[in-house]
Design a protein around this motif. Structure first.
Motif, PDB file in Angstrom:
ATOM      1  N   SER A  88       5.484  18.509  25.196  1.00 23.87           N
ATOM      2  CA  SER A  88       6.017  19.815  25.635  1.00 23.87           C
ATOM      3  C   SER A  88       5.167  20.352  26.778  1.00 23.87           C
ATOM      4  O   SER A  88       4.071  19.830  27.053  1.00 23.87           O
ATOM      5  N   GLY A  89       5.661  21.421  27.398  1.00 24.07           N
ATOM      6  CA  GLY A  89       4.863  22.088  28.427  1.00 24.07           C
ATOM      7  C   GLY A  89       3.632  22.734  27.812  1.00 24.07           C
ATOM      8  O   GLY A  89       2.566  22.767  28.420  1.00 24.07           O
ATOM      9  N   THR A  90       3.793  23.257  26.593  1.00 21.12           N
ATOM     10  CA  THR A  90       2.656  23.898  25.919  1.00 21.12           C
ATOM     11  C   THR A  90       1.556  22.876  25.643  1.00 21.12           C
ATOM     12  O   THR A  90       0.378  23.130  25.905  1.00 21.12           O
ATOM     13  N   PHE A 115       4.897  33.193  30.119  1.00 19.78           N
ATOM     14  CA  PHE A 115       5.526  32.947  28.830  1.00 19.78           C
ATOM     15  C   PHE A 115       4.393  32.847  27.804  1.00 19.78           C
ATOM     16  O   PHE A 115       3.287  32.433  28.146  1.00 19.78           O
ATOM     17  N   ALA A 117       3.527  30.799  25.823  1.00 23.96           N
ATOM     18  CA  ALA A 117       2.878  29.481  25.742  1.00 23.96           C
ATOM     19  C   ALA A 117       1.566  29.436  26.510  1.00 23.96           C
ATOM     20  O   ALA A 117       0.644  28.716  26.123  1.00 23.96           O
ATOM     21  N   VAL A 159       0.349  31.269  36.994  1.00 19.62           N
ATOM     22  CA  VAL A 159       1.629  30.785  36.455  1.00 19.62           C
ATOM     23  C   VAL A 159       2.685  31.014  37.528  1.00 19.62           C
ATOM     24  O   VAL A 159       2.954  32.157  37.903  1.00 19.62           O
ATOM     25  N   MET A 161       5.746  31.704  38.176  1.00 18.44           N
ATOM     26  CA  MET A 161       6.905  32.132  37.386  1.00 18.44           C
ATOM     27  C   MET A 161       8.203  32.089  38.186  1.00 18.44           C
ATOM     28  O   MET A 161       8.216  32.295  39.403  1.00 18.44           O
ATOM     29  N   ASP A 185      -0.036  26.514  35.957  1.00 13.02           N
ATOM     30  CA  ASP A 185       1.091  26.443  35.024  1.00 13.02           C
ATOM     31  C   ASP A 185       2.358  26.503  35.891  1.00 13.02           C
ATOM     32  O   ASP A 185       2.804  27.579  36.304  1.00 13.02           O
ATOM     33  N   CYS A 187       5.202  25.244  34.924  1.00 10.24           N
ATOM     34  CA  CYS A 187       6.283  24.868  33.999  1.00 10.24           C
ATOM     35  C   CYS A 187       7.647  25.377  34.457  1.00 10.24           C
ATOM     36  O   CYS A 187       8.671  24.760  34.192  1.00 10.24           O
ATOM     37  N   GLN A 188       7.645  26.524  35.156  1.00 16.08           N
ATOM     38  CA  GLN A 188       8.919  27.110  35.588  1.00 16.08           C
ATOM     39  C   GLN A 188       9.211  26.860  37.063  1.00 16.08           C
ATOM     40  O   GLN A 188      10.084  27.518  37.627  1.00 16.08           O
ATOM     41  N   SER A 209       7.000  21.875  32.344  1.00 15.87           N
ATOM     42  CA  SER A 209       7.706  21.762  31.064  1.00 15.87           C
ATOM     43  C   SER A 209       9.045  21.090  31.340  1.00 15.87           C
ATOM     44  O   SER A 209       9.711  21.406  32.331  1.00 15.87           O
ATOM     45  N   ASP A 211      11.333  21.186  28.801  1.00  9.35           N
ATOM     46  CA  ASP A 211      12.136  21.597  27.645  1.00  9.35           C
ATOM     47  C   ASP A 211      13.592  21.769  28.081  1.00  9.35           C
ATOM     48  O   ASP A 211      13.926  21.607  29.256  1.00  9.35           O
ATOM     49  N   LYS A 214      14.708  23.931  31.412  1.00  7.07           N
ATOM     50  CA  LYS A 214      13.936  23.882  32.651  1.00  7.07           C
ATOM     51  C   LYS A 214      14.745  23.179  33.755  1.00  7.07           C
ATOM     52  O   LYS A 214      15.796  22.602  33.502  1.00  7.07           O
ATOM     53  N   GLY A 221       9.583  18.124  26.342  1.00 13.75           N
ATOM     54  CA  GLY A 221       8.596  17.290  27.025  1.00 13.75           C
ATOM     55  C   GLY A 221       7.801  18.096  28.028  1.00 13.75           C
ATOM     56  O   GLY A 221       8.108  19.256  28.297  1.00 13.75           O
TER      57      GLY A 221
HETATM   58  C1  LIG Z   1       5.460  29.538  32.231  1.00 14.58           C
HETATM   59  C2  LIG Z   1       5.626  28.630  31.061  1.00 14.58           C
HETATM   60  N1  LIG Z   1       4.570  27.933  30.607  1.00 14.58           N
HETATM   61  C3  LIG Z   1       4.670  27.086  29.561  1.00 14.58           C
HETATM   62  C4  LIG Z   1       5.881  26.890  28.911  1.00 14.58           C
HETATM   63  C5  LIG Z   1       5.929  25.995  27.721  1.00 14.58           C
HETATM   64  O1  LIG Z   1       6.806  24.929  27.849  1.00 14.58           O
HETATM   65  P1  LIG Z   1       7.443  24.253  26.551  1.00 14.58           P
HETATM   66  O2  LIG Z   1       8.591  25.077  26.101  1.00 14.58           O
HETATM   67  O3  LIG Z   1       7.893  22.909  27.054  1.00 14.58           O
HETATM   68  O4  LIG Z   1       6.384  24.132  25.537  1.00 14.58           O
HETATM   69  C6  LIG Z   1       7.011  27.584  29.353  1.00 14.58           C
HETATM   70  C7  LIG Z   1       8.308  27.422  28.679  1.00 14.58           C
HETATM   71  O5  LIG Z   1       9.203  28.213  28.798  1.00 14.58           O
HETATM   72  C8  LIG Z   1       6.877  28.479  30.443  1.00 14.58           C
HETATM   73  O6  LIG Z   1       7.916  29.178  30.893  1.00 14.58           O
END
Ligand SMILES: Cc1ncc(COP(=O)(O)O)c(C=O)c1O
Length: 433
Positions: A88-90, A115, A117, A159, A161, A185, A187-188, A209, A211, A214, A221
């Motif tokens: 996952s992204g987390t 987020f 996470a 992040v 965002m 980060d 992820c977005q 991320s 998920d 995304k 993942g």
């Molecule tokens: C900014 C940010 N970081 C981390 C995550 C975590 O990703 P995941 O849902 O794959 O664990 C997200 C998920 O929405 C996110 O938006």
């Protein structure tokens, strides 16, 4: 304009159907909108061999190494030396923090708008999340970062965002000045760039991320990207119980350090392999739809837009815009809801997941198990801290999600309806004053 044929979409994505209208409320950077035969083909390779794990079983897997292939595709697509897939992204963030040596008692500066996470990952490695204000980029304000640095600071975690980026040059300079590590980060913001480099590949490490919601998805993942060999080697072992992956089989591996299981499965990696090949198409649609929608909101003099440090690098998954006051923004949100056209818009100021105002579980240090006294004290401090600068930004911000399935006509209709509703709400306020 890049068009997607409405008939090629599943029923729940076909514009106008009740299912479509309902689903608009749930949409979020959706690579899954382009689900198709390519994903099924990659998945079938894995289903036919039955080898669902990324490591071992060499003979049985018919030559399919989906996780390895996806890692290679990530390094090539995004221009980094190394990529380590995760579950996952987390877990990618947790892995990156550990690989960067961030742990017990270290402070990580992160934004008030992200987020949950992001702070979950920091806490999970025993470190302390230190929150700093965002500016009109909706990401870390470098001045707020400077003010938050203490002798315990180890890492700055911007992040990126809603598809766009932080002030990376400024944050990099702060890191060099104070010998801190930079963890992006991202992820977005898959596919976003800053001065020609992909977001997530600029710091000491960066994460995506994959998920379900995304820009491209594996179902679940994530990935750690880095140009540092030490960070990659640590990430590789950390995500697989500390295995050094040098043995002739898993039983022969050594364990130079403690790790965990944050592995991605071959099934998830297979989906990602099909999706990454669609990234250019996804970004092109995002950009076209974003630009067209923006042209309607631009006609309203009260509206301003998110500051983007490198306009060319915005992945355009969202269009984020501001009104001059919180009162006007609340009125617009109410009007969009009343007219039944709020779906796909996000007023983060009131959102339980994304803004510090509603993170009571963090501020109260509510956990299922014991928390170290150092962390508990730090979190309790958060409950008395206020963030007027962030409030001043986030209370005036609305982000509109860009969907891939919109035709040009639907985007225009959305723009016209939003424009009319916003004007109406603003007019009502003026009349009432
Ligand atoms: C900014 C940010 N970081 C981390 C995550 C975590 O990703 P995941 O849902 O794959 O664990 C997200 C998920 O929405 C996110 O938006």
């Amino acid at each position: 304009m890049v068009a997607v044929s409405a008939n090629s979409l599943p029923v729940f994505l076909q514009a106008g159907t009740p299912a479509f209208k309902q689903s608009l409320k749930l949409f979020y950077m959706p690579g899954f909108e382009l689900w198709g035969d390519e994903e099924r083909k990659e998945l079938n390779d894995v289903l036919e061999s039955g080898v669902l794990m990324r490591y071992g079983f060499d003979g049985a897997r018919n030559g399919h190494w989906k996780a390895l292939e996806l890692e290679k595709a990530i390094t090539e697509t995004f221009g980094c030396k190394y990529a380590q897939l995760t579950s996952s992204g987390t877990s990618a963030l947790t892995t990156a923090l550990s690989a960067l040596g961030v742990g017990y008692g270290d402070e990580v500066i992160m934004p008030t708008f992200t987020f949950v996470a992001s702070f979950e990952a920091v806490i999970s490695v025993g470190a302390i999340p230190v929150l700093a204000d965002v500016d009109e980029t909706l990401t870390l304000d470098p001045n707020a970062v400077r003010a938050a640095i203490t002798p315990k600071t180890k890492c700055i975690m911007p992040v990126h965002m809603c598809g766009s980026m932080a002030w990376l040059d400024e944050l990099k300079a702060i890191c060099s000045e104070h010998q801190l590590v930079l963890l992006e980060d991202a992820c977005q913001s898959i596919g976003g760039t800053y001065k020609g480099q992909h977001l997530g590949t600029i710091g000491d490490a960066g994460t995506f991320s994959f998920d379900y919601v995304k820009t491209i998805t594996c179902g679940e993942g994530g990935v750690v990207m880095t140009n540092r060999q030490d960070v990659f080697t640590s990430s590789d072992g950390y995500t697989d119980h500390g295995h050094d992956h040098k043995g002739v089989d898993r039983g022969a591996d050594l364990h130079p350090f403690i790790g965990y299981n944050y592995r991605i499965s071959e099934l998830h990696a297979a989906v990602g392999l099909a999706q990454i090949k669609k990234l250019d198409r996804i970004l092109a649609i995002n950009k076209a739809n974003n630009k067209l929608l923006r042209s309607y909101l631009e006609q309203i003099p009260e509206i301003s837009f998110r500051v983007v440090p490198d306009e060319a690098g915005d992945s355009c998954t969202f269009l984020s815009w501001f009104l001059p006051t919180e009162e006007m923004t609340q009125a617009v949100v109410t009007e969009l809801k009343t007219q039944g056209i709020y779906g796909g818009n996000f007023y983060w100021f009131d959102n339980n997941w994304h803004y510090i105002r509603k993170w009571d579980h963090l501020k109260n240090a509510t956990a299922l198990n014991g928390i170290s006294p150092v962390l508990r004290d730090a979190l309790q401090k958060l409950s008395t801290q206020s963030f007027p600068a962030s409030d001043g930004i986030m209370s005036r911000c609305i982000s509109t999600l860009i969907n891939l399935g919109w035709t040009e006509q639907q985007t225009r209709e959305k723009g016209e309806k939003m424009q009319a509703a916003i004007k109406h709400a603003l007019q009502k306020i003026t009349v009432n004053v």
